[in-house]
Design a protein around this motif. Sequence first.
Motif, short mmCIF file in Angstrom:
data_model
loop_
_atom_site.label_atom_id
_atom_site.label_comp_id
_atom_site.label_asym_id
_atom_site.label_seq_id
_atom_site.Cartn_x
_atom_site.Cartn_y
_atom_site.Cartn_z
N ALA A 86 -15.96 -89.97 -61.25
CA ALA A 86 -15.25 -89.07 -62.18
C ALA A 86 -15.58 -87.61 -61.88
N VAL A 87 -16.83 -87.33 -61.59
CA VAL A 87 -17.22 -85.95 -61.27
C VAL A 87 -16.62 -85.53 -59.93
N ALA A 88 -16.63 -86.41 -58.96
CA ALA A 88 -16.08 -86.10 -57.64
C ALA A 88 -14.58 -85.81 -57.69
N GLU A 89 -13.88 -86.41 -58.67
CA GLU A 89 -12.44 -86.21 -58.79
C GLU A 89 -12.07 -84.89 -59.45
N LEU A 90 -13.04 -84.22 -60.05
CA LEU A 90 -12.75 -82.93 -60.68
C LEU A 90 -12.39 -81.90 -59.61
N PRO A 91 -11.53 -80.94 -59.93
CA PRO A 91 -11.28 -79.84 -58.98
C PRO A 91 -12.60 -79.11 -58.69
#
Length: 190
Positions: free
Chosen positions: A135-140
Amino acid sequence: MLERQKADESQAELLRRIAARDQQALAEFYDQFAAVLFSTAVRILGDAHEAEEVIQDVFMQIWNKAATFDLTLGAPLHWTLSITRNRCIDRLRTRQRRSSLLADLTEAAKIDPLPSMPCALKSLGAEEVAAIRSAVAELPHEQRQAIAMAFFGGMTHLEIAQALNEPLGTTKARIRRGMLKLRVSLQPYL
């Protein structure tokens, strides 16, 4: 020479009145010194906005420390210039520390997108930790960076905005939007 001595004595009298909490004396002192102190701060810092903040701090220090001024040790102009110079140096050091921290965080993000697992995550299962990392990696990038600086770097929103050279509102919005996206992504685990 005699004229300079009279001016110094007049300014020293203003400082004595400031020490007695005379606001009018501070206003007069400000009128006499603000321009030269501001131009000095701009020259040292290279930034008018930062210079304004420093000058505000300088006059707060003058208000609080006027009783420590001693005319036998130097002229009021030199005393105020010394305060201004020291405040500017402090500001430059703070700027340098923030820049160094930002560089360290940026480098760490390139090597490991998430810092080592915080204690709170150690009690979670592998699936949950993987979901959080995903989820964190998918953030811009901008949102991930701001969140990392706030939560892992311990920086305030203002410090993050200054380190990234972004408006404070932009920094706050990125963190909020990122946290909302994380909440949605991690809803099954809440």
